[in-house]
Motif scaffolding. Structure first.
Motif, PDB file in Angstrom:
ATOM      1  N   GLU A 110       0.824  -1.215   0.000  1.00 63.15           N
ATOM      2  CA  GLU A 110       0.000   0.000   0.000  1.00 63.15           C
ATOM      3  C   GLU A 110       0.857   1.263   0.000  1.00 63.15           C
ATOM      4  N   ASP A 111       2.045   1.195   0.611  1.00 65.53           N
ATOM      5  CA  ASP A 111       2.921   2.373   0.628  1.00 65.53           C
ATOM      6  C   ASP A 111       3.880   2.397  -0.553  1.00 65.53           C
ATOM      7  N   GLY A 112       3.685   1.491  -1.506  1.00 71.02           N
ATOM      8  CA  GLY A 112       4.537   1.477  -2.689  1.00 71.02           C
ATOM      9  C   GLY A 112       4.347   2.733  -3.527  1.00 71.02           C
ATOM     10  N   ASN A 113       5.397   3.146  -4.226  1.00 69.64           N
ATOM     11  CA  ASN A 113       5.319   4.392  -4.986  1.00 69.64           C
ATOM     12  C   ASN A 113       5.710   4.225  -6.455  1.00 69.64           C
ATOM     13  N   ILE A 114       5.807   2.975  -6.920  1.00 66.33           N
ATOM     14  CA  ILE A 114       6.040   2.707  -8.336  1.00 66.33           C
ATOM     15  C   ILE A 114       5.326   1.406  -8.707  1.00 66.33           C
ATOM     16  N   SER A 122       0.010  -8.035 -15.772  1.00 69.01           N
ATOM     17  CA  SER A 122       0.092  -8.021 -14.312  1.00 69.01           C
ATOM     18  C   SER A 122       0.945  -6.842 -13.855  1.00 69.01           C
ATOM     19  N   TYR A 123       0.647  -6.339 -12.657  1.00 62.83           N
ATOM     20  CA  TYR A 123       1.479  -5.260 -12.127  1.00 62.83           C
ATOM     21  C   TYR A 123       1.732  -5.463 -10.636  1.00 62.83           C
ATOM     22  N   PHE A 124       2.835  -4.878 -10.196  1.00 64.44           N
ATOM     23  CA  PHE A 124       3.311  -4.996  -8.826  1.00 64.44           C
ATOM     24  C   PHE A 124       3.488  -3.583  -8.279  1.00 64.44           C
ATOM     25  N   LEU A 125       3.023  -3.345  -7.061  1.00 66.67           N
ATOM     26  CA  LEU A 125       3.193  -2.042  -6.433  1.00 66.67           C
ATOM     27  C   LEU A 125       4.334  -2.147  -5.421  1.00 66.67           C
ATOM     28  N   CYS A 173       8.055  11.974 -15.852  1.00 71.98           N
ATOM     29  CA  CYS A 173       6.916  12.366 -16.690  1.00 71.98           C
ATOM     30  C   CYS A 173       6.152  11.107 -17.085  1.00 71.98           C
ATOM     31  N   PRO A 174       5.397  10.554 -16.130  1.00 71.21           N
ATOM     32  CA  PRO A 174       4.765   9.243 -16.377  1.00 71.21           C
ATOM     33  C   PRO A 174       3.729   9.288 -17.483  1.00 71.21           C
ATOM     34  N   PRO A 175       3.899   8.408 -18.505  1.00 76.78           N
ATOM     35  CA  PRO A 175       2.903   8.356 -19.580  1.00 76.78           C
ATOM     36  C   PRO A 175       1.601   7.699 -19.132  1.00 76.78           C
ATOM     37  N   GLU A 189      -3.113   2.772  -9.924  1.00 73.84           N
ATOM     38  CA  GLU A 189      -3.334   3.026  -8.499  1.00 73.84           C
ATOM     39  C   GLU A 189      -2.750   4.383  -8.097  1.00 73.84           C
ATOM     40  N   GLY A 190      -2.715   5.313  -9.058  1.00 75.15           N
ATOM     41  CA  GLY A 190      -2.187   6.641  -8.787  1.00 75.15           C
ATOM     42  C   GLY A 190      -0.675   6.719  -8.755  1.00 75.15           C
ATOM     43  N   ARG A 191       0.023   5.636  -9.139  1.00 78.13           N
ATOM     44  CA  ARG A 191       1.495   5.628  -9.148  1.00 78.13           C
ATOM     45  C   ARG A 191       2.002   5.551 -10.574  1.00 78.13           C
ATOM     46  N   PRO A 192       3.209   6.133 -10.796  1.00 79.69           N
ATOM     47  CA  PRO A 192       3.815   6.015 -12.122  1.00 79.69           C
ATOM     48  C   PRO A 192       4.119   4.554 -12.446  1.00 79.69           C
ATOM     49  N   VAL A 193       4.156   4.248 -13.727  1.00 76.32           N
ATOM     50  CA  VAL A 193       4.310   2.864 -14.171  1.00 76.32           C
ATOM     51  C   VAL A 193       5.648   2.685 -14.882  1.00 76.32           C
ATOM     52  N   LEU A 194       6.360   1.639 -14.479  1.00 76.46           N
ATOM     53  CA  LEU A 194       7.556   1.205 -15.206  1.00 76.46           C
ATOM     54  C   LEU A 194       7.205  -0.107 -15.896  1.00 76.46           C
ATOM     55  N   HIS A 195       7.256  -0.112 -17.206  1.00 77.09           N
ATOM     56  CA  HIS A 195       6.911  -1.320 -17.964  1.00 77.09           C
ATOM     57  C   HIS A 195       8.181  -2.110 -18.255  1.00 77.09           C
TER      58      HIS A 195
END
Length: 330
Positions: free
Chosen positions: A10-14, A21-24, A47-49, A53-59
């Motif tokens: 829950e406190d993850g920021n990316i 699938s995604y991981f926080l 500059c997140p494209p 969950e309101g966090r920037p995404v790294l693909h």
């Protein structure tokens, strides 16, 4: 998109996105483990494209399961993952990922695990042979042992040449036609083959190993003379004086008849065949004993020394025969 609950903080920021699938997770924690990931995270956060969950995404281009393994190795520690039965396959996956993302500590730790299955020393190979099942067997599949073709290709990909000679030697124990056909992994159904260059190196090394074994048979068995301390050569009975010579001849006959291959199903395994020489002369009553026509103690002792010397020379020569430079070999 589907979240992975085991790696969702829950406190993850990316958010790490792999497939669907995604991981926080935590930017600082991942950046600490990999400078390469730190750069990717910085670019994705500035500059997140897109966001999840309101966090920037790294693909990441890897499969969700592979990314899950990588993240679990960072959060839970490598030892937790490697306690599983499929630890060799897991280590193979992590070696590739740690190389891709420049995680030196994880790379070295997983390489050490794989070097136990594909070792650089004869002592570790002997122990591996006692502990690990033969490739292709049900037991090997049950512990998810990677095929040596995948190990060779992986070693080429991540520049880990120390894995290649043992994997090549394992392939030498299969028919060349089987090796050329390649391997279909039952876990991902993908087909794997050696490159043309590696196939040539394998066949050249296989031929060199065969020549060494033929020379061993001629020099150490076929033309072997009894020890100067031979007990039987001083016996009054002519037949008894020929016992040790007869024992060497019988060993030669068994090897030339490919008894080793018929018993084990391996078509070319000089290391095992040379070890079988000692089994044929083991003490009567032991599980290893297979030959009642035994040489005297002095002759068997000299034979044992010759076999150990030959097996060590054979092992030390593998990188040269296969055309692989391994500074730490042997």
């Amino acid at each position: 998109m589907r979240r992975r609950p085991s790696l969702f903080f829950e406190d993850g920021n990316i958010a790490i996105l792999a497939g669907k699938s995604y991981f926080l997770v935590h930017r600082g924690f991942l950046s600490r483990h990999s400078g390469y990931l730190a750069g990717l995270i910085k670019d994705a956060s500035s500059c997140p494209p897109m966001t999840l969950e309101g966090r920037p995404v790294l693909h990441l281009p890897d499969s969700p399961d592979d990314v899950s393994l990588l993240l679990h190795s960072m959060y839970d520690g490598l030892s937790t993952l490697l306690s599983l039965e499929s630890n060799v396959r897991i280590a193979s996956t992590l070696l590739r990922l740690s190389s891709r993302y420049a995680m030196d500590n994880l790379f070295n730790d997983t390489l050490a695990v794989l070097c136990k299955a594909w070792p650089t020393t004869l002592a570790l190979w002997n122990r591996r042979e006692r502990q690990l099942p033969k490739i292709g067997s049900e037991a090997a599949q049950s512990i998810s042992m990677p095929h040596p073709i995948t190990i060779v290709n992986l070693a080429r990909e991540v520049d880990a040449p120390e894995l290649i000679p043992a994997a090549f030697y394992e392939l030498c124990r299969l028919l060349p036609s089987v090796v050329v056909t390649g391997h279909t992994d039952p876990f991902d159904t993908k087909s794997y083959r050696l490159s043309t260059g590696d196939l040539v190196l394998l066949l050249q090394g296989r031929e060199a190993a065969s020549r060494f074994f033929s020379t061993f048979i001629v020099n150490e068995l076929e033309n072997r003379r009894p020890s100067d301390s031979c007990f039987n050569r001083r016996h009054q009975e002519p037949a008894q004086r020929r016992v040790c010579t007869g024992a060497f001849q019988l060993i030669t006959f068994e090897l030339l008849q490919d008894v080793n291959g018929l018993i084990t199903g391996r078509t070319a395994d000089p290391l095992l065949a040379m070890q079988e020489v000692l089994s044929m002369q083991a003490d009567l009553g032991t599980l290893e004993a297979r030959n009642v026509f035994r040489a005297c103690d002095a002759c068997r002792q000299e034979l044992t020394m010759s076999v150990h010397t030959a097996r060590n020379r054979f092992w030390d020569s593998l990188p040269e025969w296969f055309g692989i430079e391994v500074p730490s070999w042997g």
